[in-house]
Scaffold this motif. Structure first.
Motif, PDB file in Angstrom:
ATOM      1  N   ASN A 578       0.829  -1.204   0.000  1.00  0.00           N
ATOM      2  CA  ASN A 578       0.000   0.000   0.000  1.00  0.00           C
ATOM      3  C   ASN A 578       0.866   1.258   0.000  1.00  0.00           C
ATOM      4  O   ASN A 578       0.596   2.216  -0.734  1.00  0.00           O
ATOM      5  CB  ASN A 578      -0.920  -0.024   1.212  1.00  0.00           C
ATOM      6  CG  ASN A 578      -1.879   1.155   1.229  1.00  0.00           C
ATOM      7  OD1 ASN A 578      -2.436   1.528   0.196  1.00  0.00           O
ATOM      8  ND2 ASN A 578      -2.065   1.744   2.392  1.00  0.00           N
ATOM      9  N   LEU A 579       1.934   1.267   0.828  1.00  0.00           N
ATOM     10  CA  LEU A 579       2.816   2.441   0.865  1.00  0.00           C
ATOM     11  C   LEU A 579       3.552   2.613  -0.464  1.00  0.00           C
ATOM     12  O   LEU A 579       3.729   3.745  -0.946  1.00  0.00           O
ATOM     13  CB  LEU A 579       3.823   2.294   2.006  1.00  0.00           C
ATOM     14  CG  LEU A 579       3.242   2.252   3.428  1.00  0.00           C
ATOM     15  CD1 LEU A 579       4.355   2.088   4.444  1.00  0.00           C
ATOM     16  CD2 LEU A 579       2.450   3.519   3.725  1.00  0.00           C
ATOM     17  N   LEU A 580       3.992   1.476  -1.069  1.00  0.00           N
ATOM     18  CA  LEU A 580       4.693   1.569  -2.353  1.00  0.00           C
ATOM     19  C   LEU A 580       3.768   2.085  -3.449  1.00  0.00           C
ATOM     20  O   LEU A 580       4.163   2.913  -4.281  1.00  0.00           O
ATOM     21  CB  LEU A 580       5.263   0.201  -2.726  1.00  0.00           C
ATOM     22  CG  LEU A 580       6.426  -0.301  -1.849  1.00  0.00           C
ATOM     23  CD1 LEU A 580       6.764  -1.744  -2.203  1.00  0.00           C
ATOM     24  CD2 LEU A 580       7.651   0.571  -2.044  1.00  0.00           C
ATOM     25  N   VAL A 581       2.536   1.579  -3.476  1.00  0.00           N
ATOM     26  CA  VAL A 581       1.582   2.035  -4.502  1.00  0.00           C
ATOM     27  C   VAL A 581       1.313   3.526  -4.353  1.00  0.00           C
ATOM     28  O   VAL A 581       1.283   4.281  -5.346  1.00  0.00           O
ATOM     29  CB  VAL A 581       0.286   1.211  -4.400  1.00  0.00           C
ATOM     30  CG1 VAL A 581      -0.801   1.819  -5.275  1.00  0.00           C
ATOM     31  CG2 VAL A 581       0.545  -0.231  -4.820  1.00  0.00           C
ATOM     32  N   ASN A 582       1.121   3.998  -3.089  1.00  0.00           N
ATOM     33  CA  ASN A 582       0.882   5.428  -2.877  1.00  0.00           C
ATOM     34  C   ASN A 582       2.078   6.254  -3.331  1.00  0.00           C
ATOM     35  O   ASN A 582       1.924   7.319  -3.945  1.00  0.00           O
ATOM     36  CB  ASN A 582       0.597   5.698  -1.402  1.00  0.00           C
ATOM     37  CG  ASN A 582      -0.748   5.160  -0.962  1.00  0.00           C
ATOM     38  OD1 ASN A 582      -1.624   4.889  -1.799  1.00  0.00           O
ATOM     39  ND2 ASN A 582      -0.933   4.993   0.338  1.00  0.00           N
ATOM     40  N   ALA A 583       3.303   5.764  -3.038  1.00  0.00           N
ATOM     41  CA  ALA A 583       4.496   6.504  -3.440  1.00  0.00           C
ATOM     42  C   ALA A 583       4.625   6.545  -4.959  1.00  0.00           C
ATOM     43  O   ALA A 583       4.981   7.587  -5.543  1.00  0.00           O
ATOM     44  CB  ALA A 583       5.730   5.859  -2.805  1.00  0.00           C
ATOM     45  N   LEU A 584       4.335   5.425  -5.652  1.00  0.00           N
ATOM     46  CA  LEU A 584       4.449   5.390  -7.119  1.00  0.00           C
ATOM     47  C   LEU A 584       3.389   6.274  -7.768  1.00  0.00           C
ATOM     48  O   LEU A 584       3.650   6.942  -8.772  1.00  0.00           O
ATOM     49  CB  LEU A 584       4.334   3.949  -7.604  1.00  0.00           C
ATOM     50  CG  LEU A 584       5.486   3.021  -7.149  1.00  0.00           C
ATOM     51  CD1 LEU A 584       5.216   1.602  -7.606  1.00  0.00           C
ATOM     52  CD2 LEU A 584       6.817   3.505  -7.694  1.00  0.00           C
TER      53      LEU A 584
END
Length: 683
Positions: A578-584
């Motif tokens: 979830n954090l990676l998707v938000n960052a991307l």
């Protein structure tokens, strides 16, 4: 005439005395308070100090004589060891073996005399294995036979104290015979006795076997030292214990050996001082005799020795059988120390008297410095009471409490103003505290509201999940029925479509399970284990690879954590994805994604996901972890809220902030509990 009035009862008299004391002027009260302690306390303190000094001085003297006794006892035991070593030396000598083989009485006697001089002994006797006399340094008739002396048990050069009769063969030397008999001299404080002389001999006797080549005992050597009138030994012992200059104030140290209660060797002088002879033949006092010889205790303290008082130490002397046969004494003259103690106490008393007079003079001067300010303050109060509000004490030039009191009286109005300002300051502080308490209450209300929202959302999601589960079950059941009703050929034709339906049903069931896990985490918690961060992040990067491939994003790794967090692997992967998707999504035009991990000092593990997007901003940071908060058009606003709930369920925390380095963007930080510390397996 009228009869006399009855006397007042004692309580009424005491009340009148107390009332008169209360009416005394301050001057009289201060003089009484100052002079009474000086007149009572200082003399009492001096008396207590004198008593304590007297006791401490006496204890110091006892400690001194106790240490002197230990030194004397050590030297005496050294004498026993030396006599034992001398006996062993004679028994082991080659010359003695040759003399025994030769059988020459003259050669044996000459050899024993030579050893007696060399080893500084008083006698050497040679016996056979059965204890019969063979020869001695003083010579012996060939026909003379005698048993071994009592108390001289065979042993390898051991020496003990023994009492021998004057006709014992080992004491046949005329020089020894002249030293044995000790006439008794009447002595003050001694126990009554009818004896006129002491005929026994106190000797240090050593017994050593003579062995042949086969290790058999062929003879026995008896060697010893006579302690009766052994002035050289007692003077040497006294010189060791009390060397020149060891005792101050002209005191004299003495040492004595007793046979029973009779002095047989001493440097104590007989009645008449230093010019008189030695007090050999005098006896110890009955109190010391009963304590040392009767009870076997060590005497430490003042004792009457011959004709004067000495600080004395007596210790019992034991023979080989453990019987108390004599005493060892050391001590020093008590009179010089008594004079010094008396002079010291007198000097202390005189010093206290002088100090008391000086203190009384100073106290009177100090009391006068107190009278004047108190009288001025009393006059000022009377003037103020008479209608002079401007009356003041004025400057006194004194910095003590009375001067401060006068200053407080003069500055009363200033103190009122200062107190008013203090009240205003306290009011402001109170307002600030009320505001702080209000902010704390608002924060608590926000937390309560958040909890209520989470509970409501949990109930809502649980209801939705329950309602969705029923259609999923119906679809799965009908799909299984379709498989059973279709012909094999038809089922083979639509096998791919049926498998696709199975996958979607399983996907829907997984979604429902995750929703229920969020609504009721205690019932759907996953398996908890130690998770290796590196491989887990590699797996997460595979899941978001389709997003990385569509954007120009550079990935940096700085994984330095050695510990392993204690959490469910799938749920941690869900949070990180979830954090990676938000960052991307925040870097849709490209950028740099940074993944980092490190061990914290408090035992936790930190995982950071940083991007170079537009950042969060203060307004979004304040509402970021609340449900339904998002700035994506197609977002639900539940991802970060659910992620934070998962992390907090395992005792961790999820934090967010804007980057504070040269780059723009946001940083999301996970801090998780690590049970294993170093990442080892959990047992």
């Amino acid at each position: 005439m009228r009869p006399p009035a009855p006397p007042e009862p004692p309580p009424a008299r005491r009340v009148k005395v107390i009332e008169r004391l209360r009416r005394l002027p301050v001057r009289a009260k201060l003089l009484a308070l100052v002079l009474l302690p000086l007149a009572l306390v200082l003399p009492l303190l001096g008396l207590l100090l004198g008593i304590w000094g007297n006791v401490a001085f006496d204890r110091l003297l006892v400690t001194k004589v106790q240490s002197d006794l230990a030194v004397a006892r050590g030297y005496f035991e050294r004498l026993l060891e030396e006599v034992g070593d001398s006996a062993t030396t004679v028994a082991d000598s080659h010359a003695l073996h040759r003399a025994l083989e030769s059988g020459s009485a003259a050669a044996m006697q000459a050899l024993l005399q030579d050893y007696k001089r060399r080893e500084e002994l008083d006698f050497i006797v040679l016996r056979d294995a059965a204890g019969r006399l063979i020869d001695s340094d003083a010579g012996i008739a060939a026909a003379e036979r005698a048993p071994a002396p009592r108390g001289a048990a065979p042993g390898g050069g051991s020496a003990t104290l023994s009492i021998l009769a004057p006709d014992d063969p080992v004491l046949r030397d005329p020089a020894l015979q002249a030293r044995i008999a000790v006439p008794l001299i009447p002595t003050r404080n001694a126990a009554p006795t009818a004896r006129l002389r002491e005929d026994r001999a106190l000797v240090v006797l050593a017994h050593a076997p003579v062995l042949d080549d086969a290790g058999q005992v062929v003879a026995q050597v008896q060697a010893g030292v006579l302690l009766n009138r052994n002035l050289g030994f007692i003077d040497h012992l006294n010189a060791i214990v009390y060397p020149a200059g060891a005792l101050p104030f002209g005191s004299q140290g003495t040492a004595t050996l007793f046979l029973g209660d009779v002095r047989i060797s001493t440097n104590v002088r007989l009645f008449g001082g230093a010019s008189a002879g030695r007090a050999i033949g005098t006896r110890v006092s009955q109190a010391v005799r009963d304590a040392v010889l009767g009870r076997g205790s060590t005497w430490l303290g003042s004792a009457f020795v011959v004709d004067d008082w000495y600080v004395s130490a007596y210790q019992p002397l034991l023979d080989g059988a453990g019987r108390r046969i004599g005493m060892l004494y050391v001590g020093f003259l008590e009179r010089p120390f008594t004079w010094v103690k008396a002079g010291t106490l007198a000097a202390i008393g005189l010093l206290f008297f002088v100090v008391m007079l000086a203190a009384a003079q100073l106290s009177l001067r100090g009391a006068r410095s107190i009278f004047r300010p108190i009288e001025l303050m009393a006059q000022t109060m009377q003037r103020v009471g008479a209608g002079e509000p401007q009356a003041r004490v004025g400057a006194l030039g004194s910095g003590d409490e009375i001067g401060q009191l006068a200053g407080h009286l003069d500055h009363l109005l200033d103190a009122v103003d200062e107190n008013t300002r203090a009240l205003q300051r306290w009011n402001a502080e109170l307002d600030a505290r009320v505001a702080q308490r209000t902010r704390d209450l608002e924060a608590a209300q926000q937390q309560l509201l958040r909890s209520e929202k989470m509970a409501a959302v949990g109930q809502l999601t649980a209801s939705i999940a329950h309602e969705v589960n029923n259609p999923i079950a119906v679809i799965q059941g009908n799909l299984d029925l379709v498989r059973e009703l279709l012909e094999p050929a038809a089922a083979q034709t639509v096998r791919g479509e049926l498998a696709l339906i199975d996958e979607q049903i399983e996907r829907m069931r997984l979604i429902v399970t995750q929703v229920l896990q969020f609504a009721r985490p205690g019932e759907y918690a996953g398996y908890v284990e130690e998770v290796d961060i590196g491989p887990l992040l590699d797996g997460c990067m595979v899941l978001v690879a389709h997003l990385l491939s569509s954007a120009r994003i550079e990935v940096e790794r700085d994984l330095r954590a050695r510990r392993r967090p204690w959490i469910n692997r799938n749920e941690l992967q869900q949070v990180l994805v979830n954090l990676l998707v938000n960052a991307l999504h925040a870097m849709n035009q490209g950028g740099r994604l940074r993944l980092g991990s490190r061990d914290l000092d408090d035992g936790r593990v930190e995982i950071a996901v940083a991007d170079t997007g537009p950042g969060l901003g203060p307004e979004l940071l304040a509402e970021l972890f609340k449900p339904f908060v998002t700035r994506k058009k197609d977002g639900t606003g539940l991802g970060l809220w659910i992620s934070r709930s998962i992390v907090e369920r395992y005792g961790g925390e999820l934090l967010a902030c804007d980057r504070d380095d040269f780059a723009r963007g946001a940083v999301f930080t996970l801090r998780l509990r690590a049970e294993g510390g170093g990442g080892g397996a959990v047992g």
